[in-house]
Design an enzyme around this catalytic site. Structure first.
Site, short mmCIF file in Angstrom:
data_model
loop_
_atom_site.label_atom_id
_atom_site.label_comp_id
_atom_site.label_asym_id
_atom_site.label_seq_id
_atom_site.Cartn_x
_atom_site.Cartn_y
_atom_site.Cartn_z
N LYS A 86 49.68 50.00 74.35
CA LYS A 86 49.78 49.79 75.69
C LYS A 86 48.28 48.62 76.34
CE LYS A 86 53.71 51.44 77.73
NZ LYS A 86 54.23 50.56 79.09
N SER A 131 54.12 53.66 67.90
CA SER A 131 53.62 53.12 68.97
C SER A 131 52.28 54.08 69.07
CB SER A 131 54.27 53.03 70.20
OG SER A 131 55.81 54.12 70.43
#
Length: 503
Positions: free
Chosen positions: A51, A305
């Protein structure tokens, strides 16, 4: 439009703060599945998640005047940390609105980067709405977690790195999907340079917003989403990501909680890193793809991720991993209530390793067993059940029964003999002080609670099984209570696990 994104990806400034993460060859997984598998290690970013890329790229492209006023974001986790670190790098003020249910470890992580944390509401939607109010009141710039061109371009640098690190044969890339910013950026870059490579999204089966949108050919809002993989618990895919996905994403796979838990274990055994559920999502999809396509010798990449995992969730993950790997089966078996029946049943099971055995006397004729059995392969469960049925044992497969796995296996205790009008419901409560009190206060003294089982597995929500005694003439009143309570719920009165072991 595609070239616009490509230019943005090539011009991105993410490397002022983010790392070029390695693409690790997964030796053990490759050998086990007879394919060539690589893991893109976004868990190694400074905030342990991808992110950071999109957040920084968005903020670095804002003017100095806008930055000086400060930025704001709504997030319960990884996006919040990305914005906070980016703000620290750019030396600007940042406000992060987080739900009150956010675990303390995530709040502390955001504060450690110098951002101001505002706790508001119990859900992401509550936090997002309040953040928008502060945008209007204070003139702050809102940093969206996925529905923004610069954010998408920042995430697209992962696709660019993959092709830099892997120039050979490549069959498919598996990407976790929440709001869609990551898969939009990756798919845009991959399809521009290597259109023959499949880009496959992966979502939890209880939070498949992109899957539903592609099926409907328009964005849809899910009635509710599961919260185990909280990093991708999004009710509606972003507008910009959806437009990209319609033309650049080959398909979206749905995986269940058990498959995600098994993938967490796989990554740990491969890298000695514990990913969060969303971080292992893509690997769960990759494994499902291999099984479905029966592919051998394929070249496959999965994106890990993120690794912002609460330590106290590990017990729950471990519990569900064996089922996710199809190495454990759960069954409800009825045996005669007579001397020697246990021994006869164990002979019928044979050499299988029993992982769990729950029983309590119910009546003079029948006994109900909740049994866990270790498996060697995915087909062994069906063979065992067929074998038991051939010996005239009534068997119900509980392996995919959510209530049985989350509650019944922990509370098998026999039947009650004189309980009228019991209604059984499964709830998800926000993990915050006063949540249970809110439930009991709203119920008042109208009905008796006849059963209650609660499990905390380290998430923002706890799982509760409740039995309530409600006469038939008050069912409409009960329904109004459930609808106005504000907690997700499921009626479980017809669940065979309840009928066999508790009712």
């Amino acid at each position: 439009m595609e070239q616009t994104y490509i230019k943005k990806i090539l011009k991105t400034r993410v490397y002022e703060v983010a790392k070029k993460t390695p693409l690790d060859y997964a030796t053990n997984l490759s050998r086990r599945f007879n394919n060539h598998i690589w893991i893109k290690r976004e868990d190694l970013q400074p905030v342990f998640s991808f992110k950071l890329r999109g957040a920084y790229n968005k903020m670095a492209n804002l003017s100095e005047d806008i930055l000086a006023k400060g930025v704001i974001a709504a997030s319960a986790g990884n996006h919040a940390q990305g914005v906070a670190l980016s703000a620290a790098k750019l030396k600007i003020p940042a406000t992060i609105v987080m739900p009150k249910t956010t675990p303390e470890i995530k709040v502390a992580a955001v504060q450690s980067w110098g951002a101001e944390v505002v706790l508001h509401g119990t859900t992401y939607d509550d936090a997002s709405k309040y953040a928008q109010q502060l945008v209007e009141q204070q003139g702050l710039s809102y940093i969206h977690p996925y529905d923004d061109e610069d954010v998408i371009a920042g995430q697209g640098t992962i696709g660019m790195e993959i092709l830099h690190e892997h120039s050979g044969k490549l069959d498919a890339i598996f990407v976790p999907v929440g709001g869609g910013g990551l898969i939009a950026g990756v798919a845009t870059y991959i399809k521009y340079l290597r259109p023959e490579v499949k880009v496959i999204g992966v979502e939890p089966d209880d939070a498949g917003c992109l899957h539903a949108a592609l099926k409907a050919q328009e964005r849809v809002i899910l009635d509710q989403v599961g919260i185990f993989a909280d990093g991708v618990a999004v009710r509606q895919v972003g507008k910009l990501p959806f437009e990209i996905a319609r033309t650049h994403v080959d398909e979206v796979l749905l995986v269940n909680t058990d498959e995600i838990c098994a993938a967490i274990k796989d990554i740990f055994e491969e890298t000695r890193t514990i990913t969060e559920p969303a971080g292992a999502l893509a690997l769960a999809g990759l494994k499902q793809f291999i099984a479905r396509e029966n592919c051998n010798g394929c070249h496959l990449i999965t994106i890990a991720s993120g690794a912002n995992m609460n330590f106290d969730r590990l017990g729950y993950v471990t519990e569900r991993t064996e089922i996710g790997e199809k190495r454990e089966a759960l069954m409800a078996v009825t045996i005669p209530e007579r001397l020697g029946s246990f021994r006869q049943f164990c002979h019928a099971v044979g050499q299988h390793f029993i992982t769990e055995f729950n029983y309590r006397y119910a009546d003079d004729e029948k006994a109900y067993l909740f049994v866990g059995v270790r498996l060697n392969d995915g087909l062994e469960k069906d063979r065992l059940i067929a074998k038991l049925r051939d010996k005239e044992y009534p068997v119900i497969d509980m392996t995919d029964n959510e209530m049985a796995k989350s509650h019944i296996r922990h509370m098998v205790g026999g039947h009650t003999q004189s309980l009228a009008n019991e209604r059984l419901y499964r709830f998800e409560f926000p993990e915050r002080p006063g949540a249970l009190l809110h439930f009991l206060t709203r119920m008042g003294q109208r009905w008796n609670i006849s059963l209650f089982h609660y499990r905390n597995h380290g998430a923002a929500y706890g799982r509760i099984l409740v039995g309530i005694q409600v006469p038939d003439e008050q069912l409409n009143e009960l329904q109004n209570f459930l609808e106005n309570l504000g907690y997700p719920y499921w009626g479980e009165a017809n669940n065979p696990a309840y009928q066999l072991f508790l009712n």
